[in-house]
Motif scaffolding. Structure first.
Motif, PDB file in Angstrom:
ATOM      1  N   SER A 160       1.144  -1.617   0.082  1.00  0.00           N
ATOM      2  CA  SER A 160      -0.645   0.168  -0.100  1.00  0.00           C
ATOM      3  C   SER A 160       0.800   1.129   0.127  1.00  0.00           C
ATOM      4  O   SER A 160       1.878   1.241   0.599  1.00  0.00           O
ATOM      5  N   SER A 162      -2.923   2.322   5.976  1.00  0.00           N
ATOM      6  CA  SER A 162      -3.965   1.905   5.040  1.00  0.00           C
ATOM      7  C   SER A 162      -4.418   0.443   5.789  1.00  0.00           C
ATOM      8  O   SER A 162      -4.331   0.046   6.587  1.00  0.00           O
ATOM      9  N   LEU A 183      -5.176  -3.404   4.424  1.00  0.00           N
ATOM     10  CA  LEU A 183      -4.266  -3.768   4.101  1.00  0.00           C
ATOM     11  C   LEU A 183      -3.358  -3.757   4.573  1.00  0.00           C
ATOM     12  O   LEU A 183      -3.214  -5.353   5.574  1.00  0.00           O
ATOM     13  N   CYS A 231      -8.969  -4.137   1.139  1.00  0.00           N
ATOM     14  CA  CYS A 231      -8.442  -3.306   0.752  1.00  0.00           C
ATOM     15  C   CYS A 231      -8.754  -2.417  -0.429  1.00  0.00           C
ATOM     16  O   CYS A 231     -10.254  -2.650  -0.158  1.00  0.00           O
TER      17      CYS A 231
END
Length: 357
Positions: A28, A87, A89, A304
């Motif tokens: 990411s 992020s 993810l 994500c």
């Protein structure tokens, strides 16, 4: 006497050959700033296993065209899913790491194929803890050139250049493992609304040529071979593995096949990608009488951008605009305890293999 001697030998081996686990996910940007997104996209899209053109043509496409406009658009998309912790993810992968660490007796680190923490960073953290034998887990259920293959190739490159004395044992795609199918089916069952007209399995797409490139048997025709039993190309065929996951899950859940569909998302450029396309399907099925839709994305184990924005936001808009009424996104496995148990089992299998070498 012999038992005491054996214990000493085992203890010695554990000290000499210390083991660790590296969980590897996609990656990411560092932030939602346009420059950070641009840096991330440059590394990602310039990977020859993602865009498999010759370097000069890949550079012209990525650095000459895509990176001129896409980073700003992608940065806005990332802002819609970014959390206070960062992020999604990365945050979810860290949660998996922490939960797994409580269940195993060896060090656990994470690495990302693109950006930081990189695969090299993850390996270095393990080596600094005295680890010599690493179980590396690419967190992708299905095999693809742009996922599992690129992770393994990158890890091998890093190992040979920076850590030649360590050993790495790779966990292979687990799309057909019963423990994974049971886990996925149970997760979907808990989140599936009572009244739904269709359950859509949306997988990340790849160009059709990738399927042929990863088939060493030259038996794939992207047609009936996916359903042919014991086809030697199945272990390398992303398309087959996606359909196999879908069929296994709906069988486990007892769902009628007519209520289930498989589509592929996230295509890039004008090349022919695997069909049917998720976006086109979402735009059209409402007019065909499907008003209540549930959708799941089993190519990902962690939510994500591709699930939280492309499907949950854009996909919902496409479905509603096309005549649908109720859209229900089913989250990925993320850090569910049952998924952590699957990760633990798969890792321990590979850890035990070191003793057999």
């Amino acid at each position: 006497m012999f038992a005491d001697y054996l214990l000493l030998v085992i203890h010695y081996l554990l000290l000499v050959y210390m083991k660790g686990i590296l969980l590897v996910n996609l990656g990411s940007p560092r932030s939602t700033a346009v420059n950070d997104v641009k840096e991330y996209l440059d590394e990602f899209l310039m990977d020859e296993r993602v865009i498999d053109y010759r370097w000069i043509f890949r550079a012209l496409l990525v650095q000459g065209i895509i990176l001129k406009t896409r980073p700003a658009k992608s940065a806005e998309a990332y802002k819609t899913v970014w959390t206070d912790e960062g992020s999604p993810l990365i945050v979810i992968t860290e949660k998996i790491q922490k939960k797994l660490q409580k269940l195993v007796d060896v060090p656990v680190e994470i690495g990302m194929r693109y950006a930081e923490p990189s695969i090299e960073t993850g390996i270095r953290k393990l080596v600094d803890k005295g680890v010599t034998d690493i179980v590396l887990f690419p967190l992708y259920p299905q095999y693809a050139m742009s996922t599992t293959e690129t992770v393994i190739e990158k890890a091998e490159e890093v190992r040979k250049q920076k850590f030649p004395d360590i050993r790495i044992n790779y966990i292979q795609p687990f799309y057909n493992r019963d423990i994974y199918i049971d886990c996925l089916a149970e997760s979907i069952k808990e989140k599936l609304p009572e009244n739904f007209d269709a359950l859509q399995f949306s997988y990340h797409g790849v160009p059709e040529r990738h399927i042929y490139k990863t088939d060493p048997t030259n038996t794939c025709n992207l047609n009936d071979c996916c359903s042919r039993e014991n086809n030697p190309s199945h272990q390398f065929c992303y398309r087959h593995q996606c359909f196999d996951v879908t069929n296994s899950v709906i069988k486990k859940l007892g769902l009628p096949k007519e209520k289930v569909m498989v589509t592929f998302q996230s295509r890039l450029g004008k090349d022919k990608w695997m069909e049917p396309y998720t976006d086109e399907t979402l735009e059209s099925i409402g007019k065909k009488g499907i008003k209540n839709l549930a959708i799941v994305c089993p190519a990902f184990v962690s939510d994500c951008l591709e699930t939280l924005e492309e499907i949950s936001v854009e996909g919902k808009e496409q479905f509603l605009h096309g005549g649908g009424e109720n859209f229900h996104y089913i989250p990925c496995l993320n850090d569910e305890d049952r998924w952590i148990e699957v990760v633990k089992t798969l890792c321990e299998e590979k850890l035990n293999e070191f003793y057999l070498v």
